[in-house]
Write an enzyme that holds these catalytic residues in place. Structure first.
Site, PDB file in Angstrom:
ATOM      1  N   THR A 160       0.837  -1.207   0.000  1.00  0.00           N
ATOM      2  CA  THR A 160       0.000   0.000   0.000  1.00  0.00           C
ATOM      3  C   THR A 160       0.869   1.254   0.000  1.00  0.00           C
ATOM      4  O   THR A 160       0.574   2.229  -0.709  1.00  0.00           O
ATOM      5  CB  THR A 160      -0.910  -0.025   1.251  1.00  0.00           C
ATOM      6  OG1 THR A 160      -1.597  -1.274   1.274  1.00  0.00           O
ATOM      7  CG2 THR A 160      -1.907   1.103   1.248  1.00  0.00           C
ATOM      8  N   ASP A 199       2.820  -7.908  10.773  1.00  0.00           N
ATOM      9  CA  ASP A 199       4.164  -8.478  10.589  1.00  0.00           C
ATOM     10  C   ASP A 199       5.261  -7.607  11.204  1.00  0.00           C
ATOM     11  O   ASP A 199       6.378  -8.081  11.416  1.00  0.00           O
ATOM     12  CB  ASP A 199       4.474  -8.643   9.091  1.00  0.00           C
ATOM     13  CG  ASP A 199       3.438  -9.492   8.375  1.00  0.00           C
ATOM     14  OD1 ASP A 199       2.767 -10.284   9.043  1.00  0.00           O
ATOM     15  OD2 ASP A 199       3.304  -9.361   7.139  1.00  0.00           O
ATOM     16  N   ARG A 205       4.294 -34.670  23.903  1.00  0.00           N
ATOM     17  CA  ARG A 205       4.408 -34.434  22.460  1.00  0.00           C
ATOM     18  C   ARG A 205       5.272 -33.215  22.140  1.00  0.00           C
ATOM     19  O   ARG A 205       5.506 -32.359  22.991  1.00  0.00           O
ATOM     20  CB  ARG A 205       3.014 -34.150  21.867  1.00  0.00           C
ATOM     21  CG  ARG A 205       2.203 -35.387  21.638  1.00  0.00           C
ATOM     22  CD  ARG A 205       0.812 -35.015  21.176  1.00  0.00           C
ATOM     23  NE  ARG A 205       0.080 -36.201  20.779  1.00  0.00           N
ATOM     24  CZ  ARG A 205      -1.235 -36.255  20.644  1.00  0.00           C
ATOM     25  NH1 ARG A 205      -1.970 -35.190  20.874  1.00  0.00           N
ATOM     26  NH2 ARG A 205      -1.813 -37.370  20.263  1.00  0.00           N
ATOM     27  N   GLY A 259       3.922 -13.583   9.462  1.00  0.00           N
ATOM     28  CA  GLY A 259       5.048 -12.648   9.519  1.00  0.00           C
ATOM     29  C   GLY A 259       5.769 -12.452   8.203  1.00  0.00           C
ATOM     30  O   GLY A 259       6.718 -11.689   8.116  1.00  0.00           O
ATOM     31  N   GLU A 275       6.087 -18.464   9.443  1.00  0.00           N
ATOM     32  CA  GLU A 275       5.685 -19.062   8.154  1.00  0.00           C
ATOM     33  C   GLU A 275       6.789 -18.954   7.103  1.00  0.00           C
ATOM     34  O   GLU A 275       6.832 -19.736   6.161  1.00  0.00           O
ATOM     35  CB  GLU A 275       4.394 -18.400   7.644  1.00  0.00           C
ATOM     36  CG  GLU A 275       4.558 -16.896   7.355  1.00  0.00           C
ATOM     37  CD  GLU A 275       3.287 -16.205   6.907  1.00  0.00           C
ATOM     38  OE1 GLU A 275       2.238 -16.864   6.784  1.00  0.00           O
ATOM     39  OE2 GLU A 275       3.348 -14.980   6.682  1.00  0.00           O
ATOM     40  N   HIS A 316      -5.191 -16.689  10.229  1.00  0.00           N
ATOM     41  CA  HIS A 316      -5.798 -15.358  10.269  1.00  0.00           C
ATOM     42  C   HIS A 316      -6.378 -14.988  11.627  1.00  0.00           C
ATOM     43  O   HIS A 316      -6.813 -13.843  11.802  1.00  0.00           O
ATOM     44  CB  HIS A 316      -6.851 -15.242   9.163  1.00  0.00           C
ATOM     45  CG  HIS A 316      -6.228 -15.246   7.808  1.00  0.00           C
ATOM     46  ND1 HIS A 316      -5.800 -16.406   7.211  1.00  0.00           N
ATOM     47  CD2 HIS A 316      -5.895 -14.237   6.966  1.00  0.00           C
ATOM     48  CE1 HIS A 316      -5.253 -16.114   6.037  1.00  0.00           C
ATOM     49  NE2 HIS A 316      -5.295 -14.802   5.867  1.00  0.00           N
ATOM     50  N   LEU A 317      -6.349 -15.920  12.588  1.00  0.00           N
ATOM     51  CA  LEU A 317      -6.726 -15.522  13.961  1.00  0.00           C
ATOM     52  C   LEU A 317      -5.841 -14.377  14.434  1.00  0.00           C
ATOM     53  O   LEU A 317      -6.255 -13.535  15.228  1.00  0.00           O
ATOM     54  CB  LEU A 317      -6.546 -16.704  14.920  1.00  0.00           C
ATOM     55  CG  LEU A 317      -7.543 -17.858  14.794  1.00  0.00           C
ATOM     56  CD1 LEU A 317      -7.169 -18.978  15.741  1.00  0.00           C
ATOM     57  CD2 LEU A 317      -8.949 -17.354  15.105  1.00  0.00           C
ATOM     58  N   GLN A 318      -4.596 -14.359  13.903  1.00  0.00           N
ATOM     59  CA  GLN A 318      -3.645 -13.314  14.317  1.00  0.00           C
ATOM     60  C   GLN A 318      -4.049 -11.936  13.801  1.00  0.00           C
ATOM     61  O   GLN A 318      -3.546 -10.917  14.266  1.00  0.00           O
ATOM     62  CB  GLN A 318      -2.236 -13.645  13.787  1.00  0.00           C
ATOM     63  CG  GLN A 318      -1.642 -14.866  14.444  1.00  0.00           C
ATOM     64  CD  GLN A 318      -0.562 -15.519  13.601  1.00  0.00           C
ATOM     65  OE1 GLN A 318       0.615 -15.332  13.846  1.00  0.00           O
ATOM     66  NE2 GLN A 318      -0.964 -16.294  12.609  1.00  0.00           N
TER      67      GLN A 318
END
Ligand code: F6P
Length: 362
Positions: A120, A142, A177, A185, A237, A286-288
């Protein structure tokens, strides 16, 4: 120059705090300066015919401070600088900035406030170079924009990721576990390293430091020897193995960035074979980007919005408002584009993580 009417748009992926900026800009512009405010819908798309705009009033911004998302809508695909247009069965790339500039003229807009991340701001800078008086506000979960210590939206994303790590701890411990949490990010590891340290992760993998699976396995084995038969791995990611590529759900092309993702699942599968533990992956996704902004983000977004209006009033165009230390300042827009601010691999955060015994996978 006398300002009577300003316009504002939100572009790129949404981030908690966008509505707080919209509210601060609208309230300050109307109450402090007596200007009119026009909201442009769906990022720069709203400037291209059929034009989509709405007047912003004190009533329209009432109650939006704690709301996630953006009341103006946004778009993170496509750009007026190079829009894919099909004509006569052929696909062409068309520069639609002349249409966008004509719309701003038709609307009688004296200045444009653009709230967004790197893509943008790049478009905003191009408009500024073509004569549009622009002030930009740095947004992204990010936190990867240069020339500012922090973007709004980041603090809320870090809270969401930290809460997820807290929740993963109990189930990891119960089942002995390895739990891998993949966070967003893009090419920067800010969310991963902030949330990883705040949540007490055992391994943090960031794009800035390519990792070795055997080093991650070593850390898990070391914890086993200490009687801690579970581990929490936070992977950005954009993290990738030494000599390997980033993981993409969809590759990018000349017009759009690819969709990063998949490193968490790959790592969990690999660790299930190599670490002697069951492993599971959680992709926070996308919860973030959702939910109510934290008080820090509400305040930062509000300070940015008010500062952007003050910059317009003072005629200081083609700048981005920024946070340096705890001071809001302005930086020339052209210095803020075309670069990504990443985590320094030898910086204080990485040193802090190392000192705590957190493995960076190397
Ligand atoms: O830039 C914000 C961001 O959430 C990145 O962290 C992530 O890679 C990307 O946007 C996801 O984009 P989309 O909403 O298009 O899936």
């Amino acid at each position: 120059m006398t300002v009577r009417r300003i316009a504002m748009l939100t572009g790129g992926g949404d981030a908690p705090g966008l509505n707080a900026v919209i509210r601060a800009v609208t309230k300050t512009a109307i109450q402090e300066y007596g200007w009119e405010v026009i909201g442009i819908r769906n990022g720069f798309d709203g400037l291209i015919p059929p034009v989509s705009v709405e007047p912003l009033t004190l009533d329209s911004v009432q109650g939006i401070l704690p709301r996630g998302g953006t009341i103006l809508g946004t778009a993170n695909r496509g750009s007026p600088l190079a829009r894919r247009v099909t004509s006569g069965g052929r696909v062409e790339l068309v520069d639609q900035t002349p249409e966008a500039i004509a719309t701003l003229k038709d609307l009688g807009v004296d200045a444009l406030i653009v709230i967004g991340g790197d893509g943008t701001l790049n478009i905003a800078n191009a408009l500024a170079q073509r004569g549009v008086p622009v002030v930009a506000v740095p947004k992204t979960i990010d936190n990867d924009l240069p020339e500012t210590d922090q973007t709004f939206g980041f603090d809320t994303a870090v809270l969401t990721a930290t809460e997820a790590i807290d929740k993963l701890h109990s189930t990891a411990e119960s089942h002995h576990r390895v739990m891998v949490l993949e966070v967003m990010g893009r090419e920067a590891g800010w969310i991963a390293i902030h949330a990883g340290i705040a949540g007490g992760a055992d391994v943090i993998l960031i794009p800035e430091i390519p990792f070795s699976v055997s080093k991650v396995v070593e850390k898990i084995a070391e914890r086993d020897r200490l009687g801690r038969h579970f581990s929490i791995v936070v992977a950005a990611e954009g993290a990738h193995p030494i000599g390997g590529r980033r993981f993409y759900l969809r590759e990018g092309d000349e017009l759009s960035l690819g969709r990063l993702g998949g490193v968490g699942e790959w790592l969990a599968n690999t660790l299930a074979i190599t670490s002697g533990h069951e492993a599971r992956c959680t992709v926070l996704g996308h919860l973030q980007r959702g939910g109510t902004p934290t008080p820090f983000d509400r305040l930062l977004a509000t300070r940015y919005g008010a500062a952007a209006v003050r910059a317009v009033a003072a005629g200081r165009f083609n700048h981005m408002v920024a946070l340096k230390g705890n001071v809001i300042c302005e930086v020339p827009l052209e210095r803020c584009v075309g670069r990504v601010r990443t985590v320094p691999p030898d910086g204080e955060l990485v040193q802090t993580a190392r000192g705590l015994g957190i493995s960076l996978g190397v």
